[in-house]
Design a protein around this motif. Structure first.
Motif, PDB file in Angstrom:
ATOM      1  N   CYS A   1       0.825  -1.216   0.000  1.00 38.69           N
ATOM      2  CA  CYS A   1       0.000   0.000   0.000  1.00 38.69           C
ATOM      3  C   CYS A   1       0.860   1.268   0.000  1.00 38.69           C
ATOM      4  O   CYS A   1       0.509   2.251  -0.666  1.00 38.69           O
ATOM      5  CB  CYS A   1      -0.932   0.013   1.201  1.00 38.69           C
ATOM      6  SG  CYS A   1      -2.278  -1.169   1.062  1.00 38.69           S
TER       7      CYS A   1
ATOM      8  N   CYS B   1      -5.707   3.207   4.117  1.00 44.09           N
ATOM      9  CA  CYS B   1      -6.224   3.083   2.746  1.00 44.09           C
ATOM     10  C   CYS B   1      -7.737   2.909   2.751  1.00 44.09           C
ATOM     11  O   CYS B   1      -8.332   2.514   3.756  1.00 44.09           O
ATOM     12  CB  CYS B   1      -5.577   1.879   2.046  1.00 44.09           C
ATOM     13  SG  CYS B   1      -3.872   2.163   1.585  1.00 44.09           S
ATOM     14  N   THR B   2      -8.325   3.165   1.605  1.00 46.85           N
ATOM     15  CA  THR B   2      -9.760   2.955   1.445  1.00 46.85           C
ATOM     16  C   THR B   2     -10.036   1.450   1.439  1.00 46.85           C
ATOM     17  O   THR B   2      -9.136   0.650   1.166  1.00 46.85           O
ATOM     18  CB  THR B   2     -10.255   3.568   0.129  1.00 46.85           C
ATOM     19  OG1 THR B   2      -9.623   2.884  -0.958  1.00 46.85           O
ATOM     20  CG2 THR B   2      -9.959   5.060   0.062  1.00 46.85           C
ATOM     21  N   PRO B   3     -11.275   1.055   1.698  1.00 42.93           N
ATOM     22  CA  PRO B   3     -11.592  -0.381   1.658  1.00 42.93           C
ATOM     23  C   PRO B   3     -11.285  -1.020   0.295  1.00 42.93           C
ATOM     24  O   PRO B   3     -10.874  -2.179   0.241  1.00 42.93           O
ATOM     25  CB  PRO B   3     -13.090  -0.418   1.961  1.00 42.93           C
ATOM     26  CG  PRO B   3     -13.345   0.808   2.771  1.00 42.93           C
ATOM     27  CD  PRO B   3     -12.399   1.840   2.224  1.00 42.93           C
ATOM     28  N   GLU B   4     -11.438  -0.283  -0.776  1.00 42.93           N
ATOM     29  CA  GLU B   4     -11.129  -0.822  -2.112  1.00 42.93           C
ATOM     30  C   GLU B   4      -9.628  -1.080  -2.244  1.00 42.93           C
ATOM     31  O   GLU B   4      -9.209  -2.117  -2.765  1.00 42.93           O
ATOM     32  CB  GLU B   4     -11.596   0.136  -3.221  1.00 42.93           C
ATOM     33  CG  GLU B   4     -13.101   0.317  -3.293  1.00 42.93           C
ATOM     34  CD  GLU B   4     -13.625   1.347  -2.295  1.00 42.93           C
ATOM     35  OE1 GLU B   4     -12.839   2.192  -1.796  1.00 42.93           O
ATOM     36  OE2 GLU B   4     -14.829   1.282  -1.989  1.00 42.93           O
ATOM     37  N   ASN B   5      -8.814  -0.122  -1.758  1.00 43.25           N
ATOM     38  CA  ASN B   5      -7.361  -0.301  -1.819  1.00 43.25           C
ATOM     39  C   ASN B   5      -6.911  -1.441  -0.904  1.00 43.25           C
ATOM     40  O   ASN B   5      -5.995  -2.196  -1.246  1.00 43.25           O
ATOM     41  CB  ASN B   5      -6.647   0.994  -1.439  1.00 43.25           C
ATOM     42  CG  ASN B   5      -6.857   2.088  -2.469  1.00 43.25           C
ATOM     43  OD1 ASN B   5      -7.341   1.847  -3.578  1.00 43.25           O
ATOM     44  ND2 ASN B   5      -6.515   3.311  -2.106  1.00 43.25           N
ATOM     45  N   GLN B   6      -7.543  -1.559   0.256  1.00 46.66           N
ATOM     46  CA  GLN B   6      -7.204  -2.664   1.154  1.00 46.66           C
ATOM     47  C   GLN B   6      -7.553  -4.006   0.515  1.00 46.66           C
ATOM     48  O   GLN B   6      -6.800  -4.969   0.641  1.00 46.66           O
ATOM     49  CB  GLN B   6      -7.941  -2.508   2.487  1.00 46.66           C
ATOM     50  CG  GLN B   6      -7.397  -1.402   3.353  1.00 46.66           C
ATOM     51  CD  GLN B   6      -8.139  -1.269   4.676  1.00 46.66           C
ATOM     52  OE1 GLN B   6      -9.168  -1.899   4.889  1.00 46.66           O
ATOM     53  NE2 GLN B   6      -7.595  -0.432   5.563  1.00 46.66           N
ATOM     54  N   ALA B   7      -8.679  -4.048  -0.189  1.00 49.79           N
ATOM     55  CA  ALA B   7      -9.066  -5.287  -0.878  1.00 49.79           C
ATOM     56  C   ALA B   7      -8.050  -5.650  -1.950  1.00 49.79           C
ATOM     57  O   ALA B   7      -7.747  -6.834  -2.152  1.00 49.79           O
ATOM     58  CB  ALA B   7     -10.458  -5.140  -1.479  1.00 49.79           C
ATOM     59  N   MET B   8      -7.515  -4.642  -2.632  1.00 52.19           N
ATOM     60  CA  MET B   8      -6.479  -4.905  -3.643  1.00 52.19           C
ATOM     61  C   MET B   8      -5.221  -5.472  -2.989  1.00 52.19           C
ATOM     62  O   MET B   8      -4.595  -6.390  -3.531  1.00 52.19           O
ATOM     63  CB  MET B   8      -6.154  -3.621  -4.411  1.00 52.19           C
ATOM     64  CG  MET B   8      -7.249  -3.180  -5.360  1.00 52.19           C
ATOM     65  SD  MET B   8      -6.905  -1.593  -6.154  1.00 52.19           S
ATOM     66  CE  MET B   8      -5.428  -1.967  -7.080  1.00 52.19           C
TER      67      MET B   8
ATOM     68  N   LYS C   1      -5.846  -9.000  -2.030  1.00 51.56           N
ATOM     69  CA  LYS C   1      -5.837  -9.845  -3.234  1.00 51.56           C
ATOM     70  C   LYS C   1      -4.409 -10.067  -3.734  1.00 51.56           C
ATOM     71  O   LYS C   1      -4.083 -11.138  -4.244  1.00 51.56           O
ATOM     72  CB  LYS C   1      -6.691  -9.195  -4.327  1.00 51.56           C
ATOM     73  CG  LYS C   1      -6.922 -10.086  -5.507  1.00 51.56           C
ATOM     74  CD  LYS C   1      -7.889  -9.454  -6.486  1.00 51.56           C
ATOM     75  CE  LYS C   1      -8.120 -10.399  -7.657  1.00 51.56           C
ATOM     76  NZ  LYS C   1      -9.060  -9.825  -8.630  1.00 51.56           N
TER      77      LYS C   1
END
Length: 188
Positions: A139, A150-157, A160
């Protein structure tokens, strides 16, 4: 002679007023319940995979070079891929191993039934810290901020990019007896 009888007065014992004793004890009970901190049990936060809809599961063939084997012996000695290793060595090697194969690795843990929970939790915490460090580094490089910010979308990336792939082997009574019989030459 005449006997003289003195009348003895029975002294009354002063009674203790106990009408509010129950109220006071109840208030003390509430006070101690509120002010006492209860110890929480140690535990691991894990999201388990969903139960398979089918009863038959396919056996996966995994290449040996994609698996990192961590063993905990009965005396709490740890080994990494069959070689004795300290927790610090396991942490460094695990980080390098996951960085080489971010999505195609498996961390396999095998703990002897006689090993302590403390050593098992140390290994689990080491794994969590390693993944946290890798995701945080990802990140910082990719988004310029740590994983927690980080945003939840960035954390999900990040999750992954570095998924937790952990396999735990559990000895059962039958497998322990079977392994002992095979070692003595009495296998099935």
């Amino acid at each position: 002679m005449r006997e003289i009888h003195f009348r003895t007065r029975r002294k009354r014992m002063p009674a203790l007023n106990t009408t509010s004793t129950a109220d006071i004890s109840f208030i003390l009970l509430i006070f101690f319940l509120v002010t006492t901190s209860l110890d929480t049990d140690l535990g691991l936060v894990r999201q388990l995979p969903p139960m398979p809809k089918e009863e038959n599961q396919d056996v996966m063939n995994v290449e040996r070079d994609k698996v990192m084997q961590i063993d905990i012996a009965a005396d709490d000695a740890t080994s990494l891929d069959g070689k004795p290793a300290s927790l610090a060595d396991i942490g460094k090697d695990m980080k390098a191993f996951i960085e080489m194969r971010p999505t195609e690795h498996i961390i396999s843990i095998h703990a002897d039934r006689q090993s302590s929970y403390d050593r098992y939790f140390q290994i689990q915490n080491l794994i969590v810290d390693t993944y946290r460090s890798l995701r945080d580094t990802y990140c910082r490089k990719r988004f310029g901020r740590p994983f927690a910010q980080c945003t939840p979308e960035n954390q999900a990336m990040a999750v992954k990019a570095f998924p937790q792939r952990i396999s735990e082997q559990v000895d059962t009574e039958e497998s322990t007896v079977s392994a002992t019989n095979e070692a003595k030459g009495g296998g099935k």
